[in-house]
Motif scaffolding. Structure first.
Motif, PDB file in Angstrom:
ATOM      1  N   SER A 116     -32.209  -8.910  27.858  1.00 14.16           N
ATOM      2  CA  SER A 116     -32.137  -8.284  28.704  1.00 14.16           C
ATOM      3  C   SER A 116     -32.989  -7.417  29.071  1.00 14.16           C
ATOM      4  N   GLN A 174     -34.296  -6.536  32.447  1.00  9.42           N
ATOM      5  CA  GLN A 174     -34.375  -7.417  33.653  1.00  9.42           C
ATOM      6  C   GLN A 174     -33.006  -7.063  34.662  1.00  9.42           C
ATOM      7  N   ALA A 175     -33.490  -8.287  36.103  1.00  2.24           N
ATOM      8  CA  ALA A 175     -32.586  -7.211  36.898  1.00  2.24           C
ATOM      9  C   ALA A 175     -30.648  -7.985  36.486  1.00  2.24           C
ATOM     10  N   THR A 176     -30.458  -7.802  35.460  1.00 10.68           N
ATOM     11  CA  THR A 176     -28.459  -7.907  35.810  1.00 10.68           C
ATOM     12  C   THR A 176     -27.821  -6.712  35.308  1.00 10.68           C
ATOM     13  N   MET A 177     -26.451  -7.321  34.595  1.00 15.17           N
ATOM     14  CA  MET A 177     -26.004  -6.310  34.050  1.00 15.17           C
ATOM     15  C   MET A 177     -26.534  -5.605  32.800  1.00 15.17           C
ATOM     16  N   GLU A 193     -29.397  -3.320  33.534  1.00 13.11           N
ATOM     17  CA  GLU A 193     -29.096  -2.357  34.110  1.00 13.11           C
ATOM     18  C   GLU A 193     -28.334  -1.318  33.227  1.00 13.11           C
ATOM     19  N   ARG A 195     -31.298   0.365  30.921  1.00 16.74           N
ATOM     20  CA  ARG A 195     -31.932   1.217  31.522  1.00 16.74           C
ATOM     21  C   ARG A 195     -30.540   2.351  31.829  1.00 16.74           C
ATOM     22  N   LYS A 196     -29.765   1.962  32.057  1.00 20.32           N
ATOM     23  CA  LYS A 196     -29.153   3.759  32.042  1.00 20.32           C
ATOM     24  C   LYS A 196     -29.089   4.144  30.768  1.00 20.32           C
TER      25      LYS A 196
END
Lengths: 277, 293
Positions: free
Chosen positions: B277, B280-283, B286, B289-290
């Motif tokens: 993950s 990746q531009a997935t939940m 994300e 990243r946060k």
């Protein structure tokens, strides 16, 4: 025994339940024999699937609520139950249940002078149904639990604002939304449960007087004729019919669950075998 | 196995148990766990390859190839997998023996399928009745592996087909804008990017594969279920180690084995999922990243 197909149907249509001709055909297996007997066995698959699904639905709702409960007394047993039944093969569960049920005293259990019969529990119609019920309950509970966790926060706040609490909040808001969200996955579960019913007579449970399910008779024909190309495709054909019927019925319920949503937001039912089991 | 076990009837308590659990048949039981692990180790990559082929075929612009791919992916939706497990080995066996019949048998006009029998001459039998027992077992196991691979390949094709469709269109368009050919887009962008979308489905599939392995027993392979039933059954005084019906304990041991496998797989797959993950531009991507910020 006449050769005409109507006679064969009359003889064997309810063979799996013990009615009609007792002796299975020995030679001259016709297509009609195979269609009739495998169809006769399908009664058992439908019996197991329907009842396990029906009872399992209610138990699964309870389990999902218990798993979502803040109290550990409720949550832990539910988690353990779901883990055991989802984490082990159904085949092993059938074996284990059969061995456990056989260990019950043959003469029955004496409770306050009343003797409770135990012999019937080792029969497939009761024992295997019980295992399937527990198994589908665990899988469905996990689906319902996931759906319960994704009920929109706004829905719950709205229910609170209306002063709904306890049972009426669950009955009017949480439960319908949970079902709506869970329904596509639950449809998959139902389909795979019906497929799983073919395992009953291949695991611990014996087929009494050769009264078996669809696959039992299909294997009977395949073993007798050394020709797998007819009985197994017939079984496949019957199961495709069952699957299509299930999708149809669950689709009707899906439409009702989503009837308040505007047309383009209504989720369509799709079978996605990758999500389940 | 041990010298003290020479006369089991004189043993008692723990030493009896130790001797009992190390008999030749018990060692065969323990090694049958490796049969199950071998099945999973072979089927997983082969099924993934089958699934990959099926998914690519289902997306192919060539019509017959697309039909084949779609039919293969749809196969497991309506028909119970156990039907295939019973069907495929018989068909493979008869097909191979028929091919050998064409080469190795004298053609005297006796039909192969007649009177509800499938009979070829002894030279065409697979494996030959003169070959050692181990080849019979290897042959049975191979047929089982093929049956498992076909069924799980179809499941995997479903997953990979869905995953390929889930790769954001913008990423593919970007690749096209760089002037990549369709084959390059597929190789450099589509396939590397699809794994994060495929992983939940593939993890689920791995769990299903673990739970489908007892079906080896139905195919006549001497797997753990076979040995559990064999060893657990009542042993009379004629045996070295007489005991009542202990099948329930053996099956319970299998249940614990499977639960352990499930738990272990869950942990490994969770870590793998976190790795894939990343960025990746997935939940899930994300959330990572946060958390890192």
């Amino acid at each position: 025994m006449s050769d005409s197909c109507t006679q064969i149907i009359a003889d064997y249509a309810f063979r799996s339940l013990g009615y009609g001709e007792r002796l299975l055909p020995r030679t001259d297996f016709t297509l009609c024999h195979e269609f009739t007997l495998i169809g006769s066995g399908l009664i058992w698959n439908i019996y197991f699937g329907t009842l396990a699904l029906l009872f399992g639905f209610f138990f699964a709702t309870g389990l999902a609520l218990a798993k979502a409960a803040p109290s550990a007394v409720l949550r832990r047993p539910a988690e353990l139950f779901i883990f055991v039944f989802r984490g082990s093969p159904l085949f092993i569960q059938f074996f284990l249940a059969y061995e456990l049920l056989v260990m019950l005293p043959k003469a029955g259990i004496d409770v306050f002078g009343i003797t409770i019969e135990t012999a019937w529990t080792t029969k497939a119609w009761a024992g295997a149904l019980f295992v399937l019920f527990l198994n589908t309950s665990a899988y469905s509970a996990e689906i319902f639990y996931g759906a319960l966790q994704s009920v929109p926060k706004g829905d719950i706040e709205a229910a609170d604002a209306y002063g709904l609490t306890g049972w009426s909040k669950f009955r009017r808001v949480l439960w319908p939304t949970m079902l709506r969200l869970a329904w596509p996955s639950y449809t998959n579960e139902a389909i795979f449960l019906f497929h799983a019913t073919t395992l009953v007579y291949f695991s611990g449970f014996p087929a009494f007087q050769q009264r078996g399910d669809a696959l039992y008779y299909a294997k009977f024909f395949a073993d007798k004729t050394f020709n797998p190309f007819i009985p197994y495709p017939i079984t496949a054909f019957y199961f495709i019919l069952v699957t299509l019927t299930l999708i149809g019925l669950f689709g009707i319920i899906n439409r009702r669950l989503n009837r308040h949503l505007p047309g383009q937001h209504r989720p369509k039912l799709r079978i996605r075998p990758q999500i389940i089991r | 196995m041990f010298d003290t076990c020479a006369d089991p009837k004189t043993l008692e308590g723990l030493s009896w148990l130790l001797c009992y659990l190390t008999t030749g048949k018990h060692l065969a039981f323990y090694s049958s766990f490796f049969v199950v692990l071998a099945l999973m180790a072979i089927v997983a990559p082969v099924a993934l390859a089958f699934g990959f082929g099926g998914a690519i075929a289902a997306r192919s612009p060539v019509l017959p190839l697309r039909w084949f791919g779609k039919a293969y992916t749809a196969m497991v939706r309506g028909i119970p997998d156990i039907v295939f497990f019973l069907f495929v080995p018989v068909v493979m066996d008869q097909g191979l023996e028929y091919l050998r019949y064409l080469y190795k048998c004298p053609h005297d006009g006796t039909p192969v399928w007649a009177n509800n029998e499938f009979s070829v001459c002894a030279a065409a039998k697979l494996p030959l009745s003169t070959s050692p027992q181990i080849w019979h077992e290897v042959y049975g196991f191979t047929l089982a592996v093929i049956a498992f691979s076909i069924v799980f390949g179809a499941f995997a094709a479903n997953v990979l087909y869905g995953a390929m469709n889930a790769v954001p269109r913008a990423q593919l368009e970007t690749a096209e804008a760089y002037g990549m050919s369709p084959a390059q887009v597929r190789r450099r962008v589509l396939i590397p990017q699809m794994w994060t979308y495929a992983l939940p489905g593939l993890s689920n599939l791995w769990m299903i594969l673990i739970k489908a392995t007892p079906l080896l027993f139905l195919l006549g392979v001497e797997d753990i279920v076979y040995w559990a039933r064999e060893l657990g059954a009542t042993k009379s005084q004629l045996y070295d180690y007489p005991h009542p019906d202990w099948r329930v304990w053996y099956v319970l041991a299998l249940l614990v084995f499977y639960l352990g496998m499930t738990k272990l797989s869950e942990r490994v797959l969770d870590r793998l999922s976190a790795r894939l993950s990343k960025g990746q531009a997935t939940m899930a991507g994300e959330a990572q990243r946060k958390a890192a910020v």
